[in-house]
Write an enzyme that holds these catalytic residues in place. Sequence first.
Site, PDB file in Angstrom:
ATOM      1  N   ASN A 149      17.119  39.900  13.077  1.00  0.00           N
ATOM      2  CA  ASN A 149      18.129  40.147  13.936  1.00  0.00           C
ATOM      3  C   ASN A 149      19.556  40.398  13.170  1.00  0.00           C
ATOM      4  OD1 ASN A 149      18.025  37.422  13.447  1.00  0.00           O
ATOM      5  ND2 ASN A 149      19.060  36.881  15.123  1.00  0.00           N
ATOM      6  N   LYS A 172      12.360  37.239   0.364  1.00  0.00           N
ATOM      7  CA  LYS A 172      11.587  37.896   1.474  1.00  0.00           C
ATOM      8  C   LYS A 172      12.249  38.378   2.799  1.00  0.00           C
ATOM      9  CE  LYS A 172       8.574  37.493   4.601  1.00  0.00           C
ATOM     10  NZ  LYS A 172       8.877  38.611   5.417  1.00  0.00           N
ATOM     11  N   GLY A 225      14.345  31.968  11.334  1.00  0.00           N
ATOM     12  CA  GLY A 225      13.433  32.701  12.246  1.00  0.00           C
ATOM     13  C   GLY A 225      13.076  31.728  13.305  1.00  0.00           C
ATOM     14  N   SER A 226      11.675  31.886  13.749  1.00  0.00           N
ATOM     15  CA  SER A 226      11.402  31.142  15.010  1.00  0.00           C
ATOM     16  C   SER A 226      11.023  29.860  14.790  1.00  0.00           C
ATOM     17  CB  SER A 226      10.468  32.288  15.883  1.00  0.00           C
ATOM     18  OG  SER A 226       9.304  31.990  14.855  1.00  0.00           O
ATOM     19  N   GLY A 230       8.895  28.103  11.304  1.00  0.00           N
ATOM     20  CA  GLY A 230       9.633  27.030  10.790  1.00  0.00           C
ATOM     21  C   GLY A 230       8.986  25.789  10.811  1.00  0.00           C
ATOM     22  N   GLU A 249      16.603  27.290   9.922  1.00  0.00           N
ATOM     23  CA  GLU A 249      17.406  27.737  11.102  1.00  0.00           C
ATOM     24  C   GLU A 249      16.524  28.373  12.113  1.00  0.00           C
ATOM     25  OE1 GLU A 249      20.288  26.687  11.750  1.00  0.00           O
ATOM     26  OE2 GLU A 249      21.156  25.942   9.822  1.00  0.00           O
ATOM     27  N   CYS A 283      20.448  34.310  17.708  1.00  0.00           N
ATOM     28  CA  CYS A 283      19.931  32.612  17.921  1.00  0.00           C
ATOM     29  C   CYS A 283      21.121  31.949  18.473  1.00  0.00           C
ATOM     30  CB  CYS A 283      19.846  32.024  16.620  1.00  0.00           C
ATOM     31  SG  CYS A 283      20.984  32.337  15.195  1.00  0.00           S
ATOM     32  N   GLN A 330       8.900  42.682  20.915  1.00  0.00           N
ATOM     33  CA  GLN A 330      10.063  42.004  21.723  1.00  0.00           C
ATOM     34  C   GLN A 330      10.503  42.490  22.953  1.00  0.00           C
ATOM     35  OE1 GLN A 330      11.609  39.284  20.160  1.00  0.00           O
ATOM     36  NE2 GLN A 330      12.650  39.231  22.181  1.00  0.00           N
ATOM     37  N   GLU A 382      13.308  30.099  24.287  1.00  0.00           N
ATOM     38  CA  GLU A 382      14.054  31.196  23.895  1.00  0.00           C
ATOM     39  C   GLU A 382      13.265  32.624  24.178  1.00  0.00           C
ATOM     40  OE1 GLU A 382      14.428  31.882  19.571  1.00  0.00           O
ATOM     41  OE2 GLU A 382      16.401  31.700  19.767  1.00  0.00           O
ATOM     42  N   GLU A 461      24.275  25.765   6.619  1.00  0.00           N
ATOM     43  CA  GLU A 461      24.265  26.884   5.887  1.00  0.00           C
ATOM     44  C   GLU A 461      25.896  27.107   6.086  1.00  0.00           C
ATOM     45  OE1 GLU A 461      21.312  29.825   5.334  1.00  0.00           O
ATOM     46  OE2 GLU A 461      20.711  29.349   7.548  1.00  0.00           O
TER      47      GLU A 461
HETATM   48  P1  NAD Z   1      10.005  34.759  12.674  1.00  0.00           P
HETATM   49  O1  NAD Z   1       9.494  33.523  12.397  1.00  0.00           O
HETATM   50  O2  NAD Z   1       8.618  35.824  13.166  1.00  0.00           O
HETATM   51  O3  NAD Z   1       9.977  35.465  11.215  1.00  0.00           O
HETATM   52  C1  NAD Z   1      10.945  35.054  10.236  1.00  0.00           C
HETATM   53  C2  NAD Z   1      10.478  35.343   8.824  1.00  0.00           C
HETATM   54  O4  NAD Z   1       9.470  34.539   8.381  1.00  0.00           O
HETATM   55  C3  NAD Z   1      10.175  36.601   8.584  1.00  0.00           C
HETATM   56  O5  NAD Z   1      10.511  36.971   7.234  1.00  0.00           O
HETATM   57  C4  NAD Z   1       8.472  36.643   8.717  1.00  0.00           C
HETATM   58  O6  NAD Z   1       7.879  37.722   7.922  1.00  0.00           O
HETATM   59  C5  NAD Z   1       8.363  34.993   7.775  1.00  0.00           C
HETATM   60  N1  NAD Z   1       7.115  34.555   8.169  1.00  0.00           N
HETATM   61  C6  NAD Z   1       6.353  34.883   9.321  1.00  0.00           C
HETATM   62  N2  NAD Z   1       5.319  34.096   9.364  1.00  0.00           N
HETATM   63  C7  NAD Z   1       5.213  33.434   7.801  1.00  0.00           C
HETATM   64  C8  NAD Z   1       4.339  32.438   7.311  1.00  0.00           C
HETATM   65  N3  NAD Z   1       3.203  32.084   7.761  1.00  0.00           N
HETATM   66  N4  NAD Z   1       5.016  31.887   6.086  1.00  0.00           N
HETATM   67  C9  NAD Z   1       6.028  32.328   5.700  1.00  0.00           C
HETATM   68  N5  NAD Z   1       6.821  33.112   6.308  1.00  0.00           N
HETATM   69  C10 NAD Z   1       6.419  33.683   7.538  1.00  0.00           C
HETATM   70  O7  NAD Z   1      11.054  35.149  13.421  1.00  0.00           O
HETATM   71  P2  NAD Z   1      11.842  36.742  13.846  1.00  0.00           P
HETATM   72  O8  NAD Z   1      10.969  37.138  15.022  1.00  0.00           O
HETATM   73  O9  NAD Z   1      12.059  37.482  12.553  1.00  0.00           O
HETATM   74  O10 NAD Z   1      13.285  35.925  14.270  1.00  0.00           O
HETATM   75  C11 NAD Z   1      13.554  35.836  15.345  1.00  0.00           C
HETATM   76  C12 NAD Z   1      13.786  34.182  15.458  1.00  0.00           C
HETATM   77  O11 NAD Z   1      14.797  34.079  14.604  1.00  0.00           O
HETATM   78  C13 NAD Z   1      14.258  33.797  16.796  1.00  0.00           C
HETATM   79  O12 NAD Z   1      13.811  32.682  16.991  1.00  0.00           O
HETATM   80  C14 NAD Z   1      15.581  33.323  16.515  1.00  0.00           C
HETATM   81  O13 NAD Z   1      16.316  32.340  17.153  1.00  0.00           O
HETATM   82  C15 NAD Z   1      15.643  33.015  15.249  1.00  0.00           C
HETATM   83  N6  NAD Z   1      16.852  32.960  14.315  1.00  0.00           N
HETATM   84  C16 NAD Z   1      17.452  31.901  13.922  1.00  0.00           C
HETATM   85  C17 NAD Z   1      18.766  31.780  13.631  1.00  0.00           C
HETATM   86  C18 NAD Z   1      19.748  30.547  13.086  1.00  0.00           C
HETATM   87  O14 NAD Z   1      20.273  30.524  12.364  1.00  0.00           O
HETATM   88  N7  NAD Z   1      19.298  29.453  14.056  1.00  0.00           N
HETATM   89  C19 NAD Z   1      19.367  32.910  13.133  1.00  0.00           C
HETATM   90  C20 NAD Z   1      18.641  34.230  13.393  1.00  0.00           C
HETATM   91  C21 NAD Z   1      17.516  34.328  14.031  1.00  0.00           C
END
Ligand code: NAD
Length: 480
Positions: A149, A172, A225-226, A230, A249, A283, A330, A382, A461
Amino acid sequence: MSIFQNIIGGERVNGAGVTRNINPSNTNDVIGEYAQGSRADADKAIAAAKAAFPAWSRSGIQQRHDCLKAVGDEILARKDELGRLLSREEGKTLAEGIGEAARAGQIFQFFAGEALRLAGEKLPSTRPGLDVELTREAVGVIGLITPWNFPIAIPAWKIAPALCYGNTVVFKPADLVPGSAWALADIIARAGFPAGVFNLVMGRGSVVGAAFIESKDVAAISFTGSVGTGRNIAAQCVTAQPMKKIQLEMGGKNPLVVLDDADLKTAVECAVNGAFFSTGQRCTASSRIIVTAGIHDAFVAAVTDRLKGLVVDDALKAGTHIGPVVDQSQLDQDMDYLAVGAKEGATLAYGGERLKRETPGFYLAPALFTNATNQMRISREEIFGPVASVIRAKDYDEALALSNDTDFGLSAGICTTSLKYASHFKRNSEAGMVMVNVPTAGVDYHVPFGGRKGSSYGPREQGSYAKEFYTTVKTAYTLP
Ligand code: NAD
């Protein structure tokens, strides 16, 4: 079509396959084919970063400053072009895309300055005659994993501090948006860093990301990420041998409280911007709008009116306020939550329908639920789309309690003209970031970013606080 390659140990290399980068405003538009790295590619990148670490971690601060500044300068000089690429691949509007690209440039320039400012401490010892020195050193090879995002700003706010403090990087990006990440990596690769200091491996999370997490040569992981991903990463990092330092995050379910005494125009702008700009895919988006009884009806009417005037269309078109949702999956998630909200008894006061435009894209009218409760799934989980719910509260105390009644704690906002309520909210909100009369989304780059509870884990961060994660402290005792 030529392939945008990975960058490993200073070399441009193909992966095991390719990812097609598709424009969500027009699915007939293929932006490019990007290398999809294999596990072997990830391992090579880690080896290159490991080999580059001893020299880079001892490099001079002038060299680090100059390299980081070169990256920032080039991004800023090319912000319009980079912003256009970003909007084309992610779907946020051109103004938002250019703003994000500029932000990435500013972040690199900020950390160019930070390289010159790294300080230690010299203290007296409790033992007579000794000196104590505290210094900060680089952590090692850092694995950076980012979401789709913010395709250039989030990579920038991880890569810049990592390199600034003498770490080497394996990066990555999200599979959905490799274009901006590649363009950033290409700039970094030409900025004067020694080979291997920075490595880009595009590809699947379960392949490339997993390789970073499983490697004993990666000392730390910074992930955005999600929540689900995480948590899995955290579990693996703390049981790894050796254990890894982690910074996570994750999601948000950010409240915006609107009190009876709020300036209505300010409150409407905060709600519409916070909930729906960037297609609600932030987020820090305000997905729970908690409104006290006296202003509730006027506020809902004014927000609905404002939404009617917003144009949802191609992200690159002049006049578009809200671009498309990022992809089909999405969009399916957003539609599912719209159905869940209706089933749970919330009223869809505006929007929520799929829209057809000149080009095939994932267009969705911004959706506003009213009569929502804080217990509904639409208020607890979310959604990550242009969907927000209005929850009625009887007074400030109930509004504050509702705002804190969540598993998340990233950002929280309040619209009020009362100093008393603003001050109380700042002190009592259980969020990492609190906003008074400004949207819950939208932050500065020179101050810490991060949340509490289920939203974040590990040091903050951004800004000078970034060094908490990207350095490790050494305590040295000297008897002169
Ligand atoms: P996601 O968790 O699907 O993916 C995030 C990253 O993790 C991607 O690069 C993905 O390829 C990688 N990934 C997926 N599976 C993995 C694994 N098993 N091992 C290692 N890496 C892996 O999230 P998304 O759909 O790309 O992003 C949306 C999410 O990100 C939302 O939940 C949003 O709230 C969150 N987000 C949080 C912040 C923050 O700072 N709090 C900022 C932006 C987005």
